[in-house]
Motif scaffolding. Structure first.
Motif, PDB file in Angstrom:
ATOM      1  N   GLY A   9      -7.703  -9.564  -4.950  1.00 52.19           N
ATOM      2  CA  GLY A   9      -8.685  -8.578  -5.368  1.00 52.19           C
ATOM      3  C   GLY A   9      -8.583  -7.263  -4.627  1.00 52.19           C
ATOM      4  N   THR A  10      -7.686  -7.211  -3.639  1.00 48.96           N
ATOM      5  CA  THR A  10      -7.515  -5.992  -2.843  1.00 48.96           C
ATOM      6  C   THR A  10      -6.078  -5.502  -2.920  1.00 48.96           C
ATOM      7  N   LEU A  11      -5.135  -6.321  -2.456  1.00 47.09           N
ATOM      8  CA  LEU A  11      -3.723  -5.954  -2.567  1.00 47.09           C
ATOM      9  C   LEU A  11      -3.170  -6.273  -3.951  1.00 47.09           C
ATOM     10  N   THR A  22      -0.409   1.250  -4.290  1.00 44.45           N
ATOM     11  CA  THR A  22      -0.785   0.476  -3.107  1.00 44.45           C
ATOM     12  C   THR A  22       0.429   0.307  -2.197  1.00 44.45           C
ATOM     13  N   ILE A  23       1.558  -0.032  -2.790  1.00 39.77           N
ATOM     14  CA  ILE A  23       2.796  -0.185  -2.020  1.00 39.77           C
ATOM     15  C   ILE A  23       3.154   1.128  -1.348  1.00 39.77           C
ATOM     16  N   LEU A  24       3.097   2.210  -2.105  1.00 41.92           N
ATOM     17  CA  LEU A  24       3.414   3.535  -1.570  1.00 41.92           C
ATOM     18  C   LEU A  24       2.508   3.882  -0.401  1.00 41.92           C
ATOM     19  N   ALA A  25       1.218   3.621  -0.549  1.00 43.49           N
ATOM     20  CA  ALA A  25       0.248   3.987   0.488  1.00 43.49           C
ATOM     21  C   ALA A  25       0.509   3.243   1.787  1.00 43.49           C
ATOM     22  N   ILE A  26       0.759   1.930   1.706  1.00 46.07           N
ATOM     23  CA  ILE A  26       0.977   1.140   2.916  1.00 46.07           C
ATOM     24  C   ILE A  26       2.268   1.562   3.611  1.00 46.07           C
ATOM     25  N   ARG A  27       3.306   1.795   2.846  1.00 41.11           N
ATOM     26  CA  ARG A  27       4.565   2.229   3.458  1.00 41.11           C
ATOM     27  C   ARG A  27       4.431   3.607   4.097  1.00 41.11           C
ATOM     28  N   LYS A  28       3.694   4.485   3.445  1.00 41.33           N
ATOM     29  CA  LYS A  28       3.486   5.822   4.009  1.00 41.33           C
ATOM     30  C   LYS A  28       2.634   5.749   5.274  1.00 41.33           C
ATOM     31  N   ALA A  29       1.639   4.879   5.272  1.00 37.02           N
ATOM     32  CA  ALA A  29       0.798   4.718   6.460  1.00 37.02           C
ATOM     33  C   ALA A  29       1.623   4.261   7.656  1.00 37.02           C
ATOM     34  N   ARG A  30       2.536   3.342   7.421  1.00 35.85           N
ATOM     35  CA  ARG A  30       3.387   2.874   8.520  1.00 35.85           C
ATOM     36  C   ARG A  30       4.334   3.976   8.980  1.00 35.85           C
ATOM     37  N   GLU A  31       4.825   4.762   8.039  1.00 33.22           N
ATOM     38  CA  GLU A  31       5.660   5.909   8.424  1.00 33.22           C
ATOM     39  C   GLU A  31       4.882   6.881   9.297  1.00 33.22           C
ATOM     40  N   ASN A  32       3.579   6.959   9.067  1.00 31.28           N
ATOM     41  CA  ASN A  32       2.723   7.869   9.837  1.00 31.28           C
ATOM     42  C   ASN A  32       2.275   7.264  11.168  1.00 31.28           C
ATOM     43  N   GLY A  33       2.789   6.078  11.493  1.00 32.25           N
ATOM     44  CA  GLY A  33       2.515   5.479  12.791  1.00 32.25           C
ATOM     45  C   GLY A  33       1.379   4.475  12.828  1.00 32.25           C
ATOM     46  N   VAL A  47       0.876 -17.748   1.713  1.00 31.41           N
ATOM     47  CA  VAL A  47       1.219 -16.320   1.774  1.00 31.41           C
ATOM     48  C   VAL A  47       2.737 -16.225   1.880  1.00 31.41           C
ATOM     49  N   TYR A  48       3.378 -16.194   0.726  1.00 29.61           N
ATOM     50  CA  TYR A  48       4.845 -16.232   0.733  1.00 29.61           C
ATOM     51  C   TYR A  48       5.465 -15.360  -0.351  1.00 29.61           C
ATOM     52  N   ASN A  49       4.640 -14.764  -1.207  1.00 35.02           N
ATOM     53  CA  ASN A  49       5.160 -13.977  -2.322  1.00 35.02           C
ATOM     54  C   ASN A  49       6.094 -12.871  -1.810  1.00 35.02           C
ATOM     55  N   GLU A  50       7.303 -12.824  -2.337  1.00 32.93           N
ATOM     56  CA  GLU A  50       8.307 -11.900  -1.819  1.00 32.93           C
ATOM     57  C   GLU A  50       7.931 -10.438  -2.034  1.00 32.93           C
ATOM     58  N   LYS A  51       7.327 -10.130  -3.182  1.00 31.32           N
ATOM     59  CA  LYS A  51       6.940  -8.741  -3.421  1.00 31.32           C
ATOM     60  C   LYS A  51       5.821  -8.331  -2.478  1.00 31.32           C
ATOM     61  N   LEU A  52       4.879  -9.230  -2.244  1.00 36.47           N
ATOM     62  CA  LEU A  52       3.790  -8.936  -1.327  1.00 36.47           C
ATOM     63  C   LEU A  52       4.310  -8.697   0.082  1.00 36.47           C
ATOM     64  N   LEU A  53       5.074  -9.640   0.606  1.00 38.39           N
ATOM     65  CA  LEU A  53       5.583  -9.498   1.968  1.00 38.39           C
ATOM     66  C   LEU A  53       6.604  -8.371   2.069  1.00 38.39           C
ATOM     67  N   GLY A  54       7.261  -8.070   0.931  1.00 40.00           N
ATOM     68  CA  GLY A  54       8.256  -7.003   0.919  1.00 40.00           C
ATOM     69  C   GLY A  54       7.670  -5.609   1.029  1.00 40.00           C
ATOM     70  N   ILE A  55       6.350  -5.495   0.878  1.00 36.42           N
ATOM     71  CA  ILE A  55       5.724  -4.188   1.087  1.00 36.42           C
ATOM     72  C   ILE A  55       6.016  -3.707   2.501  1.00 36.42           C
ATOM     73  N   GLY A  56       5.975  -4.642   3.451  1.00 37.31           N
ATOM     74  CA  GLY A  56       6.211  -4.317   4.847  1.00 37.31           C
ATOM     75  C   GLY A  56       4.907  -4.312   5.624  1.00 37.31           C
ATOM     76  N   PHE A  57       4.714  -5.336   6.452  1.00 37.41           N
ATOM     77  CA  PHE A  57       3.518  -5.425   7.289  1.00 37.41           C
ATOM     78  C   PHE A  57       3.936  -5.702   8.727  1.00 37.41           C
TER      79      PHE A  57
END
Length: 260
Positions: A9-11, A22-33, A47-57
């Motif tokens: 309901g969120t991601l 959503t993917i863009l925002a999280i990746r950009k946030a990490r780029e911003n430190g 919690v194993y979905n490849e697309k979900l984990l592939g966002i980068g956390f």
């Protein structure tokens, strides 16, 4: 800043579809430190979905704060002790509950309990070889929390909660589904533990969630962001209500707070 994201309901939506912004925002946030963590009620086995984990956390808080990973390593895991686990399963079954034991590697349930149940069949289909039977693994389970189907009377449900009240807090998701979490744990505790681990002031955190089981997370974080157009009214607990998941809610909130 450390940012924490609920999953369902969120991601992603109920079809497990993730908005590209959503993917863009999280990746950009990490780029911003900023560091980004999943913070979910799901156990790690779920919690194993490849697309979900592939966002980068940077890490994952799972099973309502009972397991924490950072930089690919498990730094905390609170399993239900053997005797408590036996007592738990015997007690919920005594009152007619149908349990799903949720652990770091496997989920345990009896398939016969969930034939014809929409959620149960979804879990069974998604889990694949990560699924185990409760009876076939009797007493050898590894789990941190449990969910139960509860097509029982309110009286029996409450008697069960009372009998296990020394071990668990509970959340009633509906008249058919409840969640039992070890006392002292929730998503908000997960945020506190990550902040302790990283030496970060909890004021410098954001949490994003959509349902009542995100309440503690939204309250604990420096800024709690609730998704718009959801089933639960979280205005009492959130500092900000963003747009809906499908209407770029996470992206819009991050832009609003200058995180991206």
């Amino acid at each position: 800043m450390i940012l924490f994201f609920d999953i369902d309901g969120t991601l992603w939506n109920y079809k497990n579809e993730i908005n590209e912004k959503t993917i863009l925002a999280i990746r950009k946030a990490r780029e911003n430190g900023h560091k980004c963590f999943i913070n979910t009620g799901r156990a790690r086995a779920f919690v194993y979905n490849e697309k979900l984990l592939g966002i980068g956390f940077d890490g994952i808080v799972s099973a309502c704060g009972t397991m924490i990973e950072y930089d690919g390593k498990v730094v905390f895991n609170r399993l239900i002790e053997h005797d408590e686990a036996i007592r738990t399963v015997e007690t919920v079954r005594k009152y007619g509950f149908k349990p799903i034991l949720e652990g770091p590697k496997h989920l345990y349930l009896e398939i016969s309990d969930f034939r014809g149940d929409m959620y149960g069949e979804k879990v069974i289909a998604e889990m694949g070889d990560r699924l185990r039977g409760i009876d076939e693994c009797w007493g050898k389970w590894e789990f941190e929390k449990l969910s139960c189907a509860t097509e029982v009377s309110v009286s029996d449900r409450d008697k069960c909660f009372d009998e296990l009240s020394d071990l668990y807090d509970y959340m009633i998701h509906s008249d058919r589904v409840v969640e039992l979490v070890p006392k002292g744990f929730n998503k908000g505790v997960g945020i506190e533990e990550v902040c302790n681990l990283l030496g970060e002031d909890i004021a410098n955190t954001f949490a994003f969630g959509d349902s009542i089981n995100d309440k503690e997370m939204l309250i604990a974080a420096g800024t709690g962001v609730a998704m718009g157009e959801t089933y639960h009214d979280l205005s009492e607990y959130a500092d900000y209500i963003t747009t809906s998941l499908d209407n770029d809610g996470i992206y819009n909130a991050m832009k609003h707070f200058d995180l991206i």
